[in-house]
Write a protein that holds these residues in place. Structure first.
Motif, mmCIF file in Angstrom:
data_model
loop_
_atom_site.group_PDB
_atom_site.id
_atom_site.type_symbol
_atom_site.label_atom_id
_atom_site.label_comp_id
_atom_site.label_asym_id
_atom_site.label_seq_id
_atom_site.Cartn_x
_atom_site.Cartn_y
_atom_site.Cartn_z
ATOM 1 N N ARG A 96 0.830 -1.214 0.000
ATOM 2 C CA ARG A 96 0.000 0.000 0.000
ATOM 3 C C ARG A 96 0.858 1.254 0.000
ATOM 4 O O ARG A 96 0.579 2.217 -0.730
ATOM 5 C CB ARG A 96 -0.934 -0.012 1.211
ATOM 6 N N ILE A 99 2.398 1.863 -3.516
ATOM 7 C CA ILE A 99 1.404 2.341 -4.476
ATOM 8 C C ILE A 99 1.003 3.778 -4.164
ATOM 9 O O ILE A 99 0.875 4.618 -5.075
ATOM 10 C CB ILE A 99 0.172 1.412 -4.474
ATOM 11 N N GLU A 100 0.821 4.087 -2.897
ATOM 12 C CA GLU A 100 0.417 5.453 -2.522
ATOM 13 C C GLU A 100 1.502 6.462 -2.866
ATOM 14 O O GLU A 100 1.205 7.607 -3.223
ATOM 15 C CB GLU A 100 0.094 5.499 -1.032
ATOM 16 N N TYR A 103 1.286 6.950 -6.712
ATOM 17 C CA TYR A 103 0.047 7.592 -7.151
ATOM 18 C C TYR A 103 -0.419 8.679 -6.181
ATOM 19 O O TYR A 103 -1.612 8.885 -5.992
ATOM 20 C CB TYR A 103 -1.044 6.541 -7.355
ATOM 21 N N ARG A 113 -5.782 -0.008 -7.942
ATOM 22 C CA ARG A 113 -6.579 0.144 -6.724
ATOM 23 C C ARG A 113 -6.906 -1.220 -6.123
ATOM 24 O O ARG A 113 -6.907 -1.397 -4.901
ATOM 25 C CB ARG A 113 -7.858 0.924 -7.030
ATOM 26 N N HIS A 116 -3.892 -2.459 -4.388
ATOM 27 C CA HIS A 116 -3.801 -1.744 -3.112
ATOM 28 C C HIS A 116 -4.689 -2.402 -2.063
ATOM 29 O O HIS A 116 -4.324 -2.485 -0.880
ATOM 30 C CB HIS A 116 -4.195 -0.281 -3.328
ATOM 31 N N ASP A 117 -5.830 -2.919 -2.498
ATOM 32 C CA ASP A 117 -6.755 -3.590 -1.575
ATOM 33 C C ASP A 117 -6.377 -5.047 -1.333
ATOM 34 O O ASP A 117 -6.991 -5.717 -0.491
ATOM 35 C CB ASP A 117 -8.181 -3.528 -2.131
#
Length: 325
Positions: A96, A99-100, A103, A113, A116-117
């Motif tokens: 996470r 990715i954060e 993005y 997304r 990410h989940d």
């Protein structure tokens, strides 16, 4: 500039990666593929690969829209399967965070997304993309990567024995220097200074043969720091003995099987083949069985070991020779 701070314990824990890892070499190649510089040397290489990349590779571009991949993708592993498994085992919070960071200022595609989940479908998408990219970009040149890495490893082992670790470190990059326990690595054209404190965790030095720019540093709190530096000839890698004769075979045999045949310049065990082309033993065995059924290799058993060798037909195909019918 990168400034790496060593303690006495860190100097005792510096080591060179004993063998190349397919996943980081793949990521270095993909970053080089997307880099706009050095068109004279790399233009034809980029154009050839971009034309041959399958659509399944597309998601990897989503993970590195600015040309730099999230840290959770940078893993070791002797084979592609091991590397992919290590990525899949990354802690959810690391995935996470990576990715954060990528993005932070733009909307993420739906599959990103989902990754990410932590959804299983998103992980399967990533795995398919990495395997498709490896088949096209790395597998055809993997024997050459292994040979270059072996040469690089031997060179550094001799340099440490003859000149010591300090001189070996500074020899990795022109203009770098080691003083007062700090290794300073210049980055021409890059602003700012990056300070890295090893704090007793040591460092793994890993050459890459697909990257030409600044060193790539993975600095995570619970692992040794990994510094990936550009090595080798500084030119695009092309398949050994492949040339134009080998490329049509890739469409018939598949790039992994073609790489397996090319690696049989001498008889090898299944384990030796797997290491040579960067796949698992089971994958190497399955490909060897298919090639044996096609009359392209032979397998002999000696005790508990089996050895594979190319047939004359395989040699004929690889050298681009012809036979009258």
């Amino acid at each position: 500039m990168i400034r790496i701070h060593f303690t006495a314990d860190d100097f005792a824990r510096v080591r060179f990666a004993p063998r190349p890892s397919p996943v980081p070499e793949l990521h270095a190649a993909l970053m080089m593929l997307g880099a706009p510089h050095e068109e004279l040397l790399f233009g034809r290489w980029r154009n050839r690969l971009l034309r041959s990349l399958p659509s399944a590779v597309g998601p990897l571009a989503d993970l590195a829209p600015d040309g730099l991949a999230p840290a959770f993708l940078d893993v070791l592993g002797d084979t592609l399967d091991e590397g992919v498994a290590l990525i899949r085992a990354a802690r959810p919070e690391s995935v996470r965070a990576g990715i954060e960071q990528v993005y932070a200022r733009r909307p993420a595609p739906p599959w990103i997304r989902a990754l990410h989940d932590g959804t299983a479908d998103a992980w399967r998408t990533l795995g398919r993309a990495q395997r498709a990219a490896h088949e096209t970009v790395i597998a055809p040149v993997w024997p050459l990567v292994q040979d270059l890495h072996r040469t690089e490893f031997t060179r550094h082992a001799l340099a440490v024995a003859e000149h010591g670790l300090g001189a070996t470190l500074t020899g990795l990059a022109p203009g770098s220097r080691l003083r007062d326990g700090v290794w300073e690595w210049p980055r021409p054209g890059a602003g700012g200074v990056r300070e890295i404190h090893l704090r007793g965790r040591g460092m793994i030095l890993r050459p890459t043969f697909h990257w030409r720019r600044d060193p790539l540093v993975q600095h995570l709190p619970d692992r040794p720091t990994v510094l990936t530096y550009p090595a080798g000839r500084g030119l695009p890698l092309v398949p050994e003995r492949g040339g134009q004769a080998g490329e049509p075979l890739a469409g018939v045999l598949g790039r992994t099987r073609l790489a397996l045949l090319r690696s049989l310049d001498e008889a090898r065990t299944t384990t030796g083949l797997a290491r040579r082309i960067g796949v698992s033993n089971a994958t190497a065995s399955a490909h060897a069985s298919a090639l044996r059924a096609a009359g392209l290799l032979t397998t002999t058993r000696t005790g508990r070991s089996v050895h594979h060798a190319r047939t004359p037909l395989a040699d004929l195909l690889l050298t681009g020779g012809t036979a009258d019918g």
